[in-house]
Design a protein around this motif. Structure first.
Motif, PDB file in Angstrom:
ATOM      1  N   LEU A  25       0.855  -1.189   0.000  1.00 46.50           N
ATOM      2  CA  LEU A  25       0.000   0.000   0.000  1.00 46.50           C
ATOM      3  C   LEU A  25       0.889   1.237   0.000  1.00 46.50           C
ATOM      4  CD1 LEU A  25      -1.522  -2.276   1.894  1.00 46.50           C
ATOM      5  CD2 LEU A  25      -3.065  -0.387   2.398  1.00 46.50           C
ATOM      6  N   SER A  26       0.502   2.247  -0.761  1.00 46.46           N
ATOM      7  CA  SER A  26       1.227   3.511  -0.716  1.00 46.46           C
ATOM      8  C   SER A  26       0.240   4.658  -0.617  1.00 46.46           C
ATOM      9  CB  SER A  26       2.116   3.676  -1.948  1.00 46.46           C
ATOM     10  OG  SER A  26       1.349   3.718  -3.128  1.00 46.46           O
ATOM     11  N   LEU A  27       0.637   5.669   0.154  1.00 49.36           N
ATOM     12  CA  LEU A  27      -0.167   6.871   0.352  1.00 49.36           C
ATOM     13  C   LEU A  27       0.724   8.082   0.077  1.00 49.36           C
ATOM     14  CD1 LEU A  27      -1.010   4.589   2.632  1.00 49.36           C
ATOM     15  CD2 LEU A  27      -2.491   6.411   3.456  1.00 49.36           C
ATOM     16  N   PRO A  28       0.208   9.114  -0.549  1.00 43.28           N
ATOM     17  CA  PRO A  28       1.039  10.286  -0.839  1.00 43.28           C
ATOM     18  C   PRO A  28       1.433  11.058   0.412  1.00 43.28           C
ATOM     19  CG  PRO A  28      -1.245  10.699  -1.458  1.00 43.28           C
ATOM     20  CD  PRO A  28      -1.148   9.244  -1.120  1.00 43.28           C
ATOM     21  N   GLU A  29       0.607  10.978   1.456  1.00 43.98           N
ATOM     22  CA  GLU A  29       0.910  11.703   2.683  1.00 43.98           C
ATOM     23  C   GLU A  29       0.056  11.142   3.821  1.00 43.98           C
ATOM     24  OE1 GLU A  29      -0.071  15.730   1.871  1.00 43.98           O
ATOM     25  OE2 GLU A  29      -2.204  15.363   1.596  1.00 43.98           O
ATOM     26  N   GLY A  30       0.358  11.609   5.020  1.00 44.23           N
ATOM     27  CA  GLY A  30      -0.425  11.173   6.169  1.00 44.23           C
ATOM     28  C   GLY A  30       0.457  10.906   7.370  1.00 44.23           C
ATOM     29  N   ASP A  31      -0.142  10.363   8.417  1.00 47.98           N
ATOM     30  CA  ASP A  31       0.543  10.087   9.671  1.00 47.98           C
ATOM     31  C   ASP A  31       0.880   8.605   9.753  1.00 47.98           C
ATOM     32  OD1 ASP A  31       1.304  10.847  12.513  1.00 47.98           O
ATOM     33  OD2 ASP A  31      -0.180   9.264  12.870  1.00 47.98           O
ATOM     34  N   MET A  32       2.170   8.299   9.917  1.00 51.46           N
ATOM     35  CA  MET A  32       2.607   6.905   9.927  1.00 51.46           C
ATOM     36  C   MET A  32       2.002   6.127  11.094  1.00 51.46           C
ATOM     37  SD  MET A  32       4.235   4.454   8.519  1.00 51.46           S
ATOM     38  CE  MET A  32       5.462   5.093   7.357  1.00 51.46           C
ATOM     39  N   ARG A  33       1.892   6.754  12.244  1.00 54.80           N
ATOM     40  CA  ARG A  33       1.329   6.043  13.394  1.00 54.80           C
ATOM     41  C   ARG A  33      -0.116   5.642  13.141  1.00 54.80           C
ATOM     42  NH1 ARG A  33       2.805  10.255  18.025  1.00 54.80           N
ATOM     43  NH2 ARG A  33       2.175  11.616  16.300  1.00 54.80           N
ATOM     44  N   THR A  34      -0.857   6.519  12.458  1.00 59.83           N
ATOM     45  CA  THR A  34      -2.240   6.203  12.122  1.00 59.83           C
ATOM     46  C   THR A  34      -2.307   5.059  11.129  1.00 59.83           C
ATOM     47  OG1 THR A  34      -2.944   8.487  12.502  1.00 59.83           O
ATOM     48  CG2 THR A  34      -4.375   7.113  11.131  1.00 59.83           C
ATOM     49  N   LEU A  35      -1.470   5.109  10.098  1.00 65.48           N
ATOM     50  CA  LEU A  35      -1.441   4.041   9.102  1.00 65.48           C
ATOM     51  C   LEU A  35      -1.129   2.703   9.759  1.00 65.48           C
ATOM     52  CD1 LEU A  35      -1.352   2.897   6.220  1.00 65.48           C
ATOM     53  CD2 LEU A  35       1.036   3.646   6.094  1.00 65.48           C
ATOM     54  N   ARG A  36      -0.127   2.698  10.582  1.00 63.00           N
ATOM     55  CA  ARG A  36       0.264   1.452  11.231  1.00 63.00           C
ATOM     56  C   ARG A  36      -0.841   0.918  12.135  1.00 63.00           C
ATOM     57  NH1 ARG A  36       6.006  -0.142  14.041  1.00 63.00           N
ATOM     58  NH2 ARG A  36       5.228  -1.740  15.465  1.00 63.00           N
ATOM     59  N   ALA A  37      -1.460   1.791  12.907  1.00 61.44           N
ATOM     60  CA  ALA A  37      -2.510   1.365  13.825  1.00 61.44           C
ATOM     61  C   ALA A  37      -3.690   0.773  13.072  1.00 61.44           C
ATOM     62  CB  ALA A  37      -2.952   2.536  14.688  1.00 61.44           C
ATOM     63  N   VAL A  38      -4.081   1.402  11.971  1.00 69.18           N
ATOM     64  CA  VAL A  38      -5.225   0.920  11.191  1.00 69.18           C
ATOM     65  C   VAL A  38      -4.893  -0.431  10.557  1.00 69.18           C
ATOM     66  CG1 VAL A  38      -6.595   1.339   9.112  1.00 69.18           C
ATOM     67  CG2 VAL A  38      -6.203   3.195  10.750  1.00 69.18           C
ATOM     68  N   VAL A  39      -3.723  -0.519   9.937  1.00 72.00           N
ATOM     69  CA  VAL A  39      -3.322  -1.764   9.282  1.00 72.00           C
ATOM     70  C   VAL A  39      -3.225  -2.901  10.295  1.00 72.00           C
ATOM     71  CG1 VAL A  39      -1.396  -2.931   8.142  1.00 72.00           C
ATOM     72  CG2 VAL A  39      -2.161  -0.699   7.319  1.00 72.00           C
ATOM     73  N   GLU A  40      -2.616  -2.629  11.429  1.00 74.37           N
ATOM     74  CA  GLU A  40      -2.437  -3.683  12.428  1.00 74.37           C
ATOM     75  C   GLU A  40      -3.779  -4.120  13.008  1.00 74.37           C
ATOM     76  OE1 GLU A  40       0.561  -4.837  16.079  1.00 74.37           O
ATOM     77  OE2 GLU A  40       0.477  -2.761  15.357  1.00 74.37           O
ATOM     78  N   ASP A  41      -4.672  -3.183  13.254  1.00 77.06           N
ATOM     79  CA  ASP A  41      -5.958  -3.505  13.849  1.00 77.06           C
ATOM     80  C   ASP A  41      -6.841  -4.320  12.914  1.00 77.06           C
ATOM     81  OD1 ASP A  41      -8.134  -3.254  15.820  1.00 77.06           O
ATOM     82  OD2 ASP A  41      -9.039  -1.914  14.336  1.00 77.06           O
TER      83      ASP A  41
END
Length: 292
Positions: free
Chosen positions: A46-62
């Motif tokens: 998955l790739s995103l142009p921008e955003g918060d890494m902690r949020t991405l990780r939390a969503v993916v892990e959950d």
């Protein structure tokens, strides 16, 4: 740019992926691309142009609950430097626990080891306490322990050989002992070894150590020193315990391998599959380019 690569249960994958995309969208983060990696078909990218890494990780892990994952703010490439912990990472054992068994002290030593790995005890104090319990053990027990107990982790040889074939320098840095690490490094082909030295006198362990202690700061300093030599932004580290946290946090790709919670939280990725070669999948190295 934000990148996430993960290995997850294929059952219901598309449904869970839709949930990830929707959850990120609700947080103002749009997913630009989703694909299965060309060379490692079980890895979702998955790739995103921008955003918060902690949020991405939390969503993916959950939602995805991946068995292995790697997160990065840049394109993921094969590292030019790999610095790894030894016990319970490159090998499947804790050397001091296995050696203590020859002295009839395994249960007592293992309990201290576990608490140290969880970050509940000061590393140096815990190390010296455990080594003191080995006082009087014949040095020959180390050779027996190596021959009878110490084995590479699944996938370790393939990981090391493949990285080296791609021009990666490999360093083994351990809070354990040169008596074990030197043999493991020679067997697997590490370029450098850093560790602690057991004191021996009259053919037996004295219960002491020789020289400076190799601890978490040592691991971090070795990584920084080696990185400066190669001037590369692509540095990978692997470890499983609290002693590895600074090193994992500093590496571009910090892999928490079958790790304790604090080490996993500090890392930029993890592998819980029980096979180190899954790191090669996260790096998208083709099967045909791997060395056994």
């Amino acid at each position: 740019m934000l990148i996430a690569r993960l290995i997850a249960d294929p059952e219901g994958l598309e449904t869970r992926l839709d949930r990830v995309v929707n959850a990120l969208s609700e947080k103002g983060m749009s997913v630009a691309m989703v694909r299965m990696l060309e060379h490692a078909g079980k890895v979702l990218h998955l790739s995103l142009p921008e955003g918060d890494m902690r949020t991405l990780r939390a969503v993916v892990e959950d939602i995805m609950q991946p068995q292995a994952a790697l997160f990065s703010t840049n394109d993921i490439e094969i590292p030019k430097l790999f610095v790894s912990d030894m016990d319970s990472t490159i090998i499947g054992q804790e050397c001091i626990d296995e050696l203590a068994d020859f002295a009839g002290m395994k249960d007592q030593v293992s309990e201290i080891t576990e608490r140290a790995m969880l970050g509940e005890l000061d590393f140096e104090a815990a190390l010296r306490e455990r080594v003191a319990l080995l006082s009087g053990l014949e040095e020959s027990a180390i050779d027996r322990c190596l021959a009878e107990r110490i084995r590479p982790m699944a996938g370790a040889r393939t990981l090391l050989n493949t990285l080296k074939a791609h021009g990666c320098r490999t360093v083994l840095v351990t809070g354990g002992f040169h008596h074990f690490a030197d043999a493991v490094a020679e067997d697997l082909g590490f370029d450098r070894v850093v560790g602690n030295r057991l004191e021996v006198a009259s053919g037996a362990l004295t219960g002491g150590l020789v020289g400076p202690i190799a601890d978490s700061s040592t691991k971090l300093n070795v990584l920084l020193e080696e990185r400066a030599k190669i001037s590369s932004p692509h540095v990978m580290a692997a470890g499983d315990g609290a002693n590895d946290i600074p090193m994992l946090g500093e590496a571009d790709y910090g892999i928490a391998y079958m790790a304790k919670p604090k080490a996993r939280d500090a890392a930029s990725g993890w592998v819980d599959t029980g096979n180190l070669s899954d790191i090669l999948d996260l790096l998208d190295i083709p099967i045909g380019d791997r060395a056994g």
